[in-house]
Write a protein that holds these residues in place. Structure first.
Motif, mmCIF file in Angstrom:
data_model
loop_
_atom_site.group_PDB
_atom_site.id
_atom_site.type_symbol
_atom_site.label_atom_id
_atom_site.label_comp_id
_atom_site.label_asym_id
_atom_site.label_seq_id
_atom_site.Cartn_x
_atom_site.Cartn_y
_atom_site.Cartn_z
ATOM 1 N N MET A 1 8.104 22.267 11.902
ATOM 2 C CA MET A 1 7.292 22.581 10.768
ATOM 3 C C MET A 1 5.969 21.837 10.880
ATOM 4 S SD MET A 1 9.733 22.491 7.483
ATOM 5 C CE MET A 1 11.419 22.194 7.921
ATOM 6 N N ARG A 87 5.684 21.946 -0.874
ATOM 7 C CA ARG A 87 5.412 23.197 -0.158
ATOM 8 C C ARG A 87 6.428 23.410 0.966
ATOM 9 N NH1 ARG A 87 3.132 25.320 4.231
ATOM 10 N NH2 ARG A 87 2.716 23.317 5.184
ATOM 11 N N LEU A 88 6.711 22.349 1.701
ATOM 12 C CA LEU A 88 7.681 22.458 2.793
ATOM 13 C C LEU A 88 9.089 22.713 2.260
ATOM 14 C CD1 LEU A 88 6.396 19.656 5.175
ATOM 15 C CD2 LEU A 88 6.220 22.121 5.503
ATOM 16 N N ASP A 89 9.425 22.121 1.117
ATOM 17 C CA ASP A 89 10.733 22.360 0.512
ATOM 18 C C ASP A 89 10.877 23.827 0.107
ATOM 19 O OD1 ASP A 89 13.291 21.380 -0.538
ATOM 20 O OD2 ASP A 89 12.410 21.868 -2.494
ATOM 21 N N ARG A 90 9.836 24.379 -0.513
ATOM 22 C CA ARG A 90 9.879 25.804 -0.885
ATOM 23 C C ARG A 90 10.018 26.681 0.360
ATOM 24 N NH1 ARG A 90 5.733 24.046 -4.315
ATOM 25 N NH2 ARG A 90 4.146 24.876 -2.915
ATOM 26 N N ARG A 91 9.304 26.313 1.397
ATOM 27 C CA ARG A 91 9.375 27.102 2.639
ATOM 28 C C ARG A 91 10.770 27.024 3.250
ATOM 29 N NH1 ARG A 91 5.165 26.709 7.695
ATOM 30 N NH2 ARG A 91 6.098 28.391 8.886
ATOM 31 N N LEU A 92 11.360 25.824 3.244
ATOM 32 C CA LEU A 92 12.709 25.653 3.771
ATOM 33 C C LEU A 92 13.718 26.475 2.980
ATOM 34 C CD1 LEU A 92 14.679 24.214 5.695
ATOM 35 C CD2 LEU A 92 14.812 22.380 3.994
ATOM 36 N N ARG A 93 13.594 26.455 1.655
ATOM 37 C CA ARG A 93 14.501 27.253 0.827
ATOM 38 C C ARG A 93 14.352 28.743 1.116
ATOM 39 N NH1 ARG A 93 16.691 24.294 -3.615
ATOM 40 N NH2 ARG A 93 15.753 22.231 -3.762
ATOM 41 N N MET A 95 13.261 30.129 3.940
ATOM 42 C CA MET A 95 13.799 30.421 5.274
ATOM 43 C C MET A 95 15.328 30.379 5.273
ATOM 44 S SD MET A 95 11.432 31.229 7.167
ATOM 45 C CE MET A 95 9.720 31.359 6.796
ATOM 46 N N THR A 96 15.917 29.484 4.490
ATOM 47 C CA THR A 96 17.371 29.415 4.385
ATOM 48 C C THR A 96 17.909 30.693 3.740
ATOM 49 O OG1 THR A 96 17.259 27.015 4.180
ATOM 50 C CG2 THR A 96 19.292 28.072 3.473
ATOM 51 N N SER A 97 17.228 31.155 2.707
ATOM 52 C CA SER A 97 17.655 32.393 2.038
ATOM 53 C C SER A 97 17.555 33.584 2.986
ATOM 54 C CB SER A 97 16.796 32.663 0.803
ATOM 55 O OG SER A 97 16.927 31.617 -0.104
#
Length: 119
Positions: A1, A87-93, A95-97
């Protein structure tokens, strides 16, 4: 990331100021030690004590302002890092979804393919 370029630039822009303040403090400490390391036969300081106190008060005020500036810069840095982490947390969530949806679709497709294969 990858980190957001604005966050990186904010952090990097603060580093020279922090290093400059650190160098000034180190220089002041070195100058103070040089005065203390004077020759044994050196005459005592002849300046007026009130002038020396005023000078020390001015130096303390200057240092307090420098600390305040550094605290503000640290607050900006922390705020930028928090925003980047969010922002990275939202992106990780996200991508996980997407990955979970892909696995679900893949398993569903596999079940359908196996049902068609063994009929």
């Amino acid at each position: 990331m990858a980190l957001d370029p604005t966050t990186v630039s904010t952090v990097l822009s603060l580093l020279p100021t922090i290093l400059e303040q650190a160098n000034k403090t180190i220089d002041k400490i070195k100058k103070g030690r040089r005065k203390d390391d004077g020759p044994d036969g050196a005459a005592p300081e002849t300046r007026d004590p009130a002038a020396r106190i005023a000078e020390l008060e001015a130096a303390a005020v200057q240092q307090a302002e420098a600390v305040k500036l550094l605290a503000e810069q640290h607050a900006l840095t922390i705020d930028a890092l928090r925003k980047e982490a969010a922002r990275l947390d939202r992106r990780l969530r996200l991508m996980t979804s997407v990955a979970m949806a892909g696995v679900a679709l893949g398993l569903g497709g596999l079940v359908i393919a196996l049902n068609l294969l063994f009929r």
